[in-house]
Design a protein around this motif. Structure first.
Motif, PDB file in Angstrom:
ATOM      1  N   LYS A 228      18.370 -41.141 -50.552  1.00  0.00           N
ATOM      2  CA  LYS A 228      18.262 -41.952 -49.339  1.00  0.00           C
ATOM      3  C   LYS A 228      17.263 -41.378 -48.350  1.00  0.00           C
ATOM      4  CE  LYS A 228      22.976 -43.810 -49.523  1.00  0.00           C
ATOM      5  NZ  LYS A 228      24.318 -43.821 -48.855  1.00  0.00           N
ATOM      6  N   ARG A 229      17.059 -40.055 -48.397  1.00  0.00           N
ATOM      7  CA  ARG A 229      16.149 -39.410 -47.446  1.00  0.00           C
ATOM      8  C   ARG A 229      14.714 -39.330 -47.975  1.00  0.00           C
ATOM      9  NH1 ARG A 229      20.783 -35.967 -46.890  1.00  0.00           N
ATOM     10  NH2 ARG A 229      19.849 -34.376 -48.248  1.00  0.00           N
ATOM     11  N   MET A 230      14.445 -39.987 -49.101  1.00  0.00           N
ATOM     12  CA  MET A 230      13.120 -39.894 -49.716  1.00  0.00           C
ATOM     13  C   MET A 230      12.247 -41.116 -49.448  1.00  0.00           C
ATOM     14  SD  MET A 230      13.744 -38.066 -53.402  1.00  0.00           S
ATOM     15  CE  MET A 230      14.467 -36.440 -53.524  1.00  0.00           C
ATOM     16  N   PHE A 231      12.516 -41.836 -48.352  1.00  0.00           N
ATOM     17  CA  PHE A 231      11.704 -42.996 -48.008  1.00  0.00           C
ATOM     18  C   PHE A 231      11.280 -42.880 -46.549  1.00  0.00           C
ATOM     19  CE2 PHE A 231      14.550 -44.249 -51.399  1.00  0.00           C
ATOM     20  CZ  PHE A 231      13.702 -44.899 -52.282  1.00  0.00           C
ATOM     21  N   PHE A 236       7.478 -43.836 -50.769  1.00  0.00           N
ATOM     22  CA  PHE A 236       8.445 -42.986 -51.448  1.00  0.00           C
ATOM     23  C   PHE A 236       7.952 -41.547 -51.387  1.00  0.00           C
ATOM     24  CE2 PHE A 236      10.094 -41.316 -55.670  1.00  0.00           C
ATOM     25  CZ  PHE A 236      11.371 -41.077 -55.176  1.00  0.00           C
ATOM     26  N   ARG A 237       8.786 -40.661 -50.891  1.00  0.00           N
ATOM     27  CA  ARG A 237       8.421 -39.243 -50.779  1.00  0.00           C
ATOM     28  C   ARG A 237       8.649 -38.604 -52.157  1.00  0.00           C
ATOM     29  NH1 ARG A 237      11.004 -37.271 -45.076  1.00  0.00           N
ATOM     30  NH2 ARG A 237       9.264 -35.775 -45.218  1.00  0.00           N
ATOM     31  N   VAL A 238       7.600 -38.511 -52.913  1.00  0.00           N
ATOM     32  CA  VAL A 238       7.684 -38.221 -54.347  1.00  0.00           C
ATOM     33  C   VAL A 238       8.259 -36.828 -54.621  1.00  0.00           C
ATOM     34  CG1 VAL A 238       5.859 -39.788 -55.008  1.00  0.00           C
ATOM     35  CG2 VAL A 238       5.259 -37.489 -54.283  1.00  0.00           C
ATOM     36  N   ARG A 246      10.907 -31.906 -51.075  1.00  0.00           N
ATOM     37  CA  ARG A 246      10.477 -30.678 -50.412  1.00  0.00           C
ATOM     38  C   ARG A 246      10.294 -29.537 -51.407  1.00  0.00           C
ATOM     39  NH1 ARG A 246      11.116 -26.114 -47.978  1.00  0.00           N
ATOM     40  NH2 ARG A 246      10.195 -25.788 -45.924  1.00  0.00           N
ATOM     41  N   MET A 247      11.136 -29.494 -52.437  1.00  0.00           N
ATOM     42  CA  MET A 247      10.936 -28.500 -53.492  1.00  0.00           C
ATOM     43  C   MET A 247       9.564 -28.662 -54.128  1.00  0.00           C
ATOM     44  SD  MET A 247      14.693 -28.535 -55.352  1.00  0.00           S
ATOM     45  CE  MET A 247      14.154 -27.448 -56.670  1.00  0.00           C
ATOM     46  N   ALA A 295       5.979 -33.914 -46.334  1.00  0.00           N
ATOM     47  CA  ALA A 295       6.725 -32.772 -45.805  1.00  0.00           C
ATOM     48  C   ALA A 295       5.870 -32.121 -44.720  1.00  0.00           C
ATOM     49  CB  ALA A 295       7.057 -31.789 -46.919  1.00  0.00           C
ATOM     50  N   LYS A 296       6.099 -32.481 -43.466  1.00  0.00           N
ATOM     51  CA  LYS A 296       5.212 -32.082 -42.374  1.00  0.00           C
ATOM     52  C   LYS A 296       5.195 -30.573 -42.169  1.00  0.00           C
ATOM     53  CE  LYS A 296       6.285 -36.452 -40.065  1.00  0.00           C
ATOM     54  NZ  LYS A 296       7.324 -36.837 -41.070  1.00  0.00           N
ATOM     55  N   ASP A 297       6.352 -29.914 -42.313  1.00  0.00           N
ATOM     56  CA  ASP A 297       6.393 -28.464 -42.103  1.00  0.00           C
ATOM     57  C   ASP A 297       5.588 -27.732 -43.171  1.00  0.00           C
ATOM     58  OD1 ASP A 297       8.307 -29.429 -43.899  1.00  0.00           O
ATOM     59  OD2 ASP A 297       9.480 -27.604 -43.776  1.00  0.00           O
TER      60      ASP A 297
END
Length: 503
Positions: A228-231, A236-238, A246-247, A295-297
């Motif tokens: 759910k947190r990958m959009f 789509f946050r691949v 993030r990994m 992943a901004k950080d």
């Protein structure tokens, strides 16, 4: 009376055995076909797309055939495999780590590689009379940190995922430092890291393409809560075949900075046009996939590390670069202060912080305050979420605050000491290394650790296996260049060709 071979082959016992084997094979195939609708339905649910009938059976059949040829190949090449077992462990572990979303239960391919190689090492240790292992200060720090991570089990009913993962991580670190005992193995290990990560980057780009064009998610077994947190913003946050975007981002950024280091610093490993072209294409694919993770950080850490890498390439421009950066910061702050309608700049910025950032700040504040008022300052609570007032039970989103909450003050000191020791090692290496082969490696590793350190300020996890891979590469490099390495079984002179390989 003599019995011929033909009579033995046609004996009644041999015939019954063949019938029994055919019966077992028939029953297995029948059970598989009967179970296929349920198995295909489960795969359909996990993949999120409609699959053809008998997909599960075809998948099992393909696995059986692949295992058959794998066993046949292993039987023919067992001597060569044992000779290169250290490099194979590094390759299979890195590949397994990058396919963690294809896991079976809590076991993934990296765990299988770890278990198999551990068995090989134990057999090797029992067979040989004198077996020496590489010892580094991080081995001691790992064991001490394990004690303080496991100590909260006194107050917990069941072990946490962090405790389980860290037990595997320290074992991986020990085996990898003993595997990478020569320049040959370190360079080849870095080479395969770039190759495998490039493949993950290409697949991540394919994931985004499929999502944009068809709305289909091509992913592994990712929990719905994480999915759910990958959009974000319709994209789509691949994650590729990893468990979270993030990994993948931290892996891509660290490997990308090492790849760029090979391009920036002249070295005899990358001289031909084909090899440089491969590194350029790999860098482009990894950077594109890194942007798609959003992943901004990690992106912040990457650009800081990239700037540092370019400054190290042209050291005479360090002062000029520092002045330019300082001027840019002053200009940015001045613009913020004098933009129309933003007279009270500081309070406006605080009010204008996005909701997710406000939540993280509050979680970190709760983590610090909870620790200061807690009676578990020495041992920790084991679960950082016990200190935060979050309805989802989220802990502090800072690795150092989180380990302070979960492992206590001593665990925090040991964890920080690992970073300090690795940075100390890499700074010393960067000052003394003149070997053009190793120069890109030590530069890239220093920047990779910096990316991790910056990213650790914004993540609710302090045990990330790839960080210990970087630690292992750092320790192995330092010991090799100091001529203090203790190999598993052999040493020798290494000859380096004008190629992206070592012989």
């Amino acid at each position: 009376m003599l019995v011929t071979d033909n009579q033995q082959r046609t004996s009644p016992l041999h015939g019954y055995a063949l019938i029994f084997l055919h019966l077992i094979a028939g029953l297995a195939i029948g059970c598989l076909i009967i179970f296929d609708p349920y198995g295909t339905t489960c795969l359909n649910h996990l993949a999120g797309i409609k699959l053809l009938p008998f997909t599960f059976s075809l998948l099992i059949f393909a696995i059986v055939v692949a295992l058959f040829f794998l066993v046949k190949y292993l039987g023919k090449n067992i001597a060569k495999i044992l000779e290169n077992k250290e490099l194979l462990f590094v390759i299979f572990y890195i590949a397994g780590y990058q396919t963690s979303a294809l896991q079976l239960g809590i076991v993934d391919a990296s765990d299988l590689a770890l278990g198999v190689f551990l068995l090989v090492v134990l057999i090797d240790a029992f067979v040989k009379e004198k077996k020496n292992f590489i010892n580094t200060p991080i081995n001691l720090l790992n064991l001490l940190l394990l004690v303080f991570i496991l100590l909260p089990l006194v107050n917990l009913r069941l072990p946490s995922r962090t405790q389980f993962v860290y037990t595997k991580v320290i074992l991986m670190f020990f085996l990898m430092t003993n595997c990478l005992y020569s320049k040959k193995l370190v360079i080849k290990g870095v080479k395969w890291l770039i190759i495998i990560t490039s493949c993950s980057a290409v697949f991540a780009i394919f994931q985004e393409f499929m999502w944009i064009t068809t709305g289909t998610l091509v992913i592994g077994m990712i929990p719905k809560s994480e999915l759910k947190r990958m959009f974000e913003s319709g994209l789509f946050r691949v994650p590729a075949f990893m468990l979270s975007y993030r990994m993948l981002a931290i892996l891509l950024s660290s490997t990308l900075i090492i790849t760029i280091s090979f391009l920036v610093f002249p070295n005899p490993l990358v001289t031909g046009i084909k090899k440089r072209l491969f590194l350029y294409v790999a860098s482009f694919a990894m950077f594109a996939a890194l942007l798609l993770t959003m992943a901004k950080d990690v992106l912040l850490g990457f650009f800081v590390a990239l700037m540092l890498l370019l400054i190290m390439r042209k050291r005479r421009y360090i002062f000029h670069s520092a002045v330019v950066i300082l001027l840019l910061i002053i200009i940015m702050l001045t613009l913020l202060a004098y933009l129309p309608g933003k007279g009270d700049t500081i309070s406006y910025i605080v009010r204008d912080i996005p909701k997710i950032e406000r939540e993280r700040i509050q979680l970190n504040r709760d983590g610090i305050q909870g620790f200061l008022w807690s009676d578990y300052k020495l041992s920790g609570r084991g679960k950082g979420g016990k200190y935060t007032d979050n309805f989802l039970g989220w802990p502090a989103h800072n690795a150092f605050i989180l380990i302070l909450d979960e492992a206590g003050i001593f665990g925090f000191i040991i964890y920080l000491s690992m970073y300090i020791w690795a940075l100390f090692r890499l700074i010393c290496l960067n000052l003394v290394v003149k070997d053009p082969v190793y120069l890109p490696v030590v530069k890239g590793l220093l920047c990779g650790i910096i990316i991790y350190f910056i990213g650790a300020q914004f993540i609710a996890a302090y045990v990330e296996p790839f960080l210990w891979v970087l630690f292992a590469l750092t320790e192995s490099t330092a010991l090799i260049l100091a001529n203090k390495q203790v190999p598993f079984h052999r040493t020798g002179n290494i000859m380096i060709d004008n190629d992206f390989s070592v012989r």
